[in-house]
Design a protein around this motif. Structure first.
Motif, PDB file in Angstrom:
ATOM      1  N   MET A 107       0.831  -1.208   0.000  1.00  0.00           N
ATOM      2  CA  MET A 107       0.000   0.000   0.000  1.00  0.00           C
ATOM      3  C   MET A 107       0.869   1.264   0.000  1.00  0.00           C
ATOM      4  O   MET A 107       1.908   1.304   0.632  1.00  0.00           O
ATOM      5  CB  MET A 107      -0.895   0.011   1.231  1.00  0.00           C
ATOM      6  N   LEU A 108       0.408   2.251  -0.728  1.00  0.00           N
ATOM      7  CA  LEU A 108       1.077   3.561  -0.757  1.00  0.00           C
ATOM      8  C   LEU A 108       0.169   4.571  -0.069  1.00  0.00           C
ATOM      9  O   LEU A 108      -1.039   4.595  -0.328  1.00  0.00           O
ATOM     10  CB  LEU A 108       1.230   4.028  -2.203  1.00  0.00           C
ATOM     11  N   GLU A 109       0.748   5.403   0.784  1.00  0.00           N
ATOM     12  CA  GLU A 109      -0.040   6.477   1.387  1.00  0.00           C
ATOM     13  C   GLU A 109       0.687   7.774   1.033  1.00  0.00           C
ATOM     14  O   GLU A 109       1.863   7.936   1.382  1.00  0.00           O
ATOM     15  CB  GLU A 109      -0.109   6.273   2.897  1.00  0.00           C
ATOM     16  N   ILE A 110       0.010   8.650   0.322  1.00  0.00           N
ATOM     17  CA  ILE A 110       0.660   9.880  -0.130  1.00  0.00           C
ATOM     18  C   ILE A 110      -0.017  11.093   0.498  1.00  0.00           C
ATOM     19  O   ILE A 110      -1.225  11.295   0.341  1.00  0.00           O
ATOM     20  CB  ILE A 110       0.635   9.979  -1.665  1.00  0.00           C
ATOM     21  N   ASP A 111       0.756  11.870   1.259  1.00  0.00           N
ATOM     22  CA  ASP A 111       0.232  13.082   1.871  1.00  0.00           C
ATOM     23  C   ASP A 111       0.649  14.285   1.041  1.00  0.00           C
ATOM     24  O   ASP A 111       1.841  14.500   0.809  1.00  0.00           O
ATOM     25  CB  ASP A 111       0.776  13.246   3.297  1.00  0.00           C
ATOM     26  N   LEU A 112      -0.339  15.052   0.600  1.00  0.00           N
ATOM     27  CA  LEU A 112      -0.070  16.277  -0.154  1.00  0.00           C
ATOM     28  C   LEU A 112      -0.180  17.433   0.820  1.00  0.00           C
ATOM     29  O   LEU A 112      -1.253  17.684   1.370  1.00  0.00           O
ATOM     30  CB  LEU A 112      -1.123  16.465  -1.254  1.00  0.00           C
ATOM     31  N   ILE A 113       0.926  18.117   1.069  1.00  0.00           N
ATOM     32  CA  ILE A 113       0.863  19.240   2.003  1.00  0.00           C
ATOM     33  C   ILE A 113       1.062  20.539   1.231  1.00  0.00           C
ATOM     34  O   ILE A 113       1.909  20.625   0.336  1.00  0.00           O
ATOM     35  CB  ILE A 113       1.887  19.080   3.152  1.00  0.00           C
ATOM     36  N   ARG A 114       0.239  21.545   1.570  1.00  0.00           N
ATOM     37  CA  ARG A 114       0.413  22.856   0.931  1.00  0.00           C
ATOM     38  C   ARG A 114       1.427  23.658   1.759  1.00  0.00           C
ATOM     39  O   ARG A 114       1.447  23.564   2.992  1.00  0.00           O
ATOM     40  CB  ARG A 114      -0.925  23.609   0.894  1.00  0.00           C
ATOM     41  N   HIS A 115       2.266  24.416   1.070  1.00  0.00           N
ATOM     42  CA  HIS A 115       3.242  25.287   1.747  1.00  0.00           C
ATOM     43  C   HIS A 115       2.526  26.258   2.693  1.00  0.00           C
ATOM     44  O   HIS A 115       1.305  26.458   2.586  1.00  0.00           O
ATOM     45  CB  HIS A 115       4.046  26.065   0.705  1.00  0.00           C
ATOM     46  N   VAL A 116       3.277  26.901   3.576  1.00  0.00           N
ATOM     47  CA  VAL A 116       2.701  27.894   4.499  1.00  0.00           C
ATOM     48  C   VAL A 116       2.485  29.223   3.764  1.00  0.00           C
ATOM     49  O   VAL A 116       2.825  29.339   2.582  1.00  0.00           O
ATOM     50  CB  VAL A 116       3.630  28.125   5.726  1.00  0.00           C
ATOM     51  N   LYS A 117       1.934  30.195   4.484  1.00  0.00           N
ATOM     52  CA  LYS A 117       1.721  31.532   3.898  1.00  0.00           C
ATOM     53  C   LYS A 117       3.046  32.088   3.366  1.00  0.00           C
ATOM     54  O   LYS A 117       4.103  31.753   3.893  1.00  0.00           O
ATOM     55  CB  LYS A 117       1.210  32.493   4.968  1.00  0.00           C
ATOM     56  N   VAL A 118       2.955  32.962   2.363  1.00  0.00           N
ATOM     57  CA  VAL A 118       4.186  33.517   1.794  1.00  0.00           C
ATOM     58  C   VAL A 118       4.368  34.969   2.228  1.00  0.00           C
ATOM     59  O   VAL A 118       3.436  35.623   2.683  1.00  0.00           O
ATOM     60  CB  VAL A 118       4.177  33.428   0.246  1.00  0.00           C
ATOM     61  N   LYS A 119       5.617  35.445   2.077  1.00  0.00           N
ATOM     62  CA  LYS A 119       5.910  36.856   2.340  1.00  0.00           C
ATOM     63  C   LYS A 119       5.450  37.638   1.129  1.00  0.00           C
ATOM     64  O   LYS A 119       5.659  37.214  -0.007  1.00  0.00           O
ATOM     65  CB  LYS A 119       7.410  37.055   2.511  1.00  0.00           C
ATOM     66  N   GLY A 120       4.879  38.809   1.328  1.00  0.00           N
ATOM     67  CA  GLY A 120       4.457  39.616   0.184  1.00  0.00           C
ATOM     68  C   GLY A 120       3.020  40.044   0.313  1.00  0.00           C
ATOM     69  O   GLY A 120       2.240  39.439   1.057  1.00  0.00           O
ATOM     70  N   LYS A 121       2.660  41.079  -0.438  1.00  0.00           N
ATOM     71  CA  LYS A 121       1.294  41.618  -0.425  1.00  0.00           C
ATOM     72  C   LYS A 121       0.312  40.580  -0.986  1.00  0.00           C
ATOM     73  O   LYS A 121       0.718  39.736  -1.798  1.00  0.00           O
ATOM     74  CB  LYS A 121       1.244  42.858  -1.315  1.00  0.00           C
ATOM     75  N   PRO A 122      -0.966  40.682  -0.624  1.00  0.00           N
ATOM     76  CA  PRO A 122      -1.947  39.769  -1.229  1.00  0.00           C
ATOM     77  C   PRO A 122      -1.910  39.864  -2.751  1.00  0.00           C
ATOM     78  O   PRO A 122      -1.966  40.961  -3.306  1.00  0.00           O
ATOM     79  CB  PRO A 122      -3.283  40.270  -0.671  1.00  0.00           C
ATOM     80  N   ALA A 123      -1.767  38.721  -3.403  1.00  0.00           N
ATOM     81  CA  ALA A 123      -1.654  38.651  -4.864  1.00  0.00           C
ATOM     82  C   ALA A 123      -1.880  37.206  -5.287  1.00  0.00           C
ATOM     83  O   ALA A 123      -2.000  36.313  -4.442  1.00  0.00           O
ATOM     84  CB  ALA A 123      -0.258  39.096  -5.291  1.00  0.00           C
ATOM     85  N   LEU A 124      -1.961  36.989  -6.592  1.00  0.00           N
ATOM     86  CA  LEU A 124      -2.036  35.635  -7.128  1.00  0.00           C
ATOM     87  C   LEU A 124      -0.597  35.182  -7.367  1.00  0.00           C
ATOM     88  O   LEU A 124       0.061  35.652  -8.303  1.00  0.00           O
ATOM     89  CB  LEU A 124      -2.803  35.695  -8.452  1.00  0.00           C
ATOM     90  N   TYR A 125      -0.075  34.334  -6.493  1.00  0.00           N
ATOM     91  CA  TYR A 125       1.295  33.865  -6.668  1.00  0.00           C
ATOM     92  C   TYR A 125       1.272  32.506  -7.371  1.00  0.00           C
ATOM     93  O   TYR A 125       0.781  31.531  -6.812  1.00  0.00           O
ATOM     94  CB  TYR A 125       2.006  33.764  -5.324  1.00  0.00           C
ATOM     95  N   GLY A 126       1.767  32.458  -8.574  1.00  0.00           N
ATOM     96  CA  GLY A 126       1.823  31.214  -9.322  1.00  0.00           C
ATOM     97  C   GLY A 126       3.269  30.810  -9.480  1.00  0.00           C
ATOM     98  O   GLY A 126       3.869  30.242  -8.579  1.00  0.00           O
ATOM     99  N   CYS A 127       3.871  31.187 -10.638  1.00  0.00           N
ATOM    100  CA  CYS A 127       5.273  30.821 -10.864  1.00  0.00           C
ATOM    101  C   CYS A 127       6.246  31.821 -10.244  1.00  0.00           C
ATOM    102  O   CYS A 127       7.460  31.597 -10.251  1.00  0.00           O
ATOM    103  CB  CYS A 127       5.541  30.643 -12.348  1.00  0.00           C
TER     104      CYS A 127
END
Lengths: 238, 238
Positions: free
Chosen positions: B1-21
């Protein structure tokens, strides 16, 4: 703000089967553990203000004890019971026949069909296309749950509007079934509840918790409902 | 069996914006807290065997430190970066114009269009129908993530098949982005990833964890993948 936690009941007593409207008893050891966990959470800033539950024992027992222990208002919502699986409801998988030929038995000159695994299998593969004998149709189940959810929200929004401290979020615990939770989530996420993958690929574990956050504006259709967690294990560590 | 946990990074430094690449730095205090939580989990029966991460700093910093502290193999999967939002990527919401009229400025006799809030708003409402200037199309993003996920699974299944203790589940941590997690979930649940409600109504919190369980048979398309939790808060109590 409203925060609504949907918790699924613990494992039930009885052989593996599809338990819908059959009123089975929950595993009492696990039920007691879940109760203690909820009671201890009442001491934190995540305390609930009110409880709503399905009328079936596996949900109601927990909700009633929690309500009594923590002096919380309890509402039993009759329309939040699990889907009715008709002839198959509560029948142990072990007691099903494996193919239709062996399931047809002649009795008093009439062909009587016994319950077949293949029939149940077909329903599980395409739950929106097949209605099991004497069972509720998936679309009826969806609409029943959706309407019960709307009434629940409407009621809670009224209570919230009468609340003095407007900045404290109101927290509600809803003790229900796996199928009911899946339908509420599909409704809020506006997903296709007819897709079998939604029923097969998303596991709502026993005793797991899913969280809905509802923020202003509270008017009618504009209710801003958001799902913030699905099926978090609540009895074990992550 | 494989168990895969997907974790999202924490908040980022910077003004509210759409951060993609845009390669922004994570909030270091929260990143350190998440790291400590992961390191302490390594002492339990929920220890990870391997780490995979997005190449962007907000994911890679955590993954590298965790890998070094706990001596775990780390793979940087280039195709697991966030969606590219083109001209809007990393631009603070405060710096957007509120309507198109005010956004058109005349410079050297030519009309130059500035970035408008209304353009971004239209994309957020119907992300599958609108491609922002110089951005990745939602369908390209979906296929990139889906293919990266397939490769990840294939690779892990090979490692698993070479493992001696077949009964121990192999646990993988994948440090990625909100949009990437949402696309992996849509793929496994076979949902319509083009529906805007999937992107708007399901919140994948910073530092939250979503769990996928993969059981036998492991062959090709028959891989039995199931989602068992979505967006569990990992840094706070439930």
């Amino acid at each position: 703000m409203l925060e609504i936690d949907l918790i699924r009941h613990v494992k039930v007593k009885g052989k593996p089967a599809l338990y819908g409207c059959t009123d089975v008893t929950p595993n009492m050891v696990e039920n007691a553990r879940l109760l203690e966990r909820l009671v201890s959470q009442q001491q934190t800033n995540k305390a609930y203000h009110s409880i709503v539950c399905s009328p079936l024992k596996r949900c109601q027992l927990l909700a009633k004890e929690f309500s009594a222990r923590c002096n919380l208002p309890l509402e039993i919502s009759l329309d939040l019971h699990e889907m009715n699986f008709g002839c198959f409801d509560g029948v142990a998988f072990d007691d099903l026949y494996f193919n239709e030929t062996s399931a047809k038995t002649e009795q008093y000159g009439e062909i009587e069909t016994e319950l077949c695994w293949s029939q149940l299998e077909a329903f599980l593969q395409t739950p929106a296309d097949i209605v099991l004998p004497d069972a509720e149709a998936l679309s009826d189940f969806y609409h029943r749950v959706k309407n019960a959810w709307h009434r629940l929200i409407e009621q809670q929004v009224i209570v919230l509007s009468q609340q003095r401290e407007l900045h404290t979020p109101r927290r509600i615990l809803v003790v229900v079934h796996g199928g009911v939770i899946r339908m509420i989530l599909a409704h809020i996420l506006q997903l296709d509840w007819q897709k079998s993958s939604w029923h097969q690929k998303l596991k709502i574990g026993h005793g797991s918790m899913s969280r809905i956050v509802i923020s202003q504006p509270y008017q009618d259709d504009q209710l801003n409902q958001q799902v913030t967690s699905i099926a978090m294990p609540f009895l074990e560590d992550l």
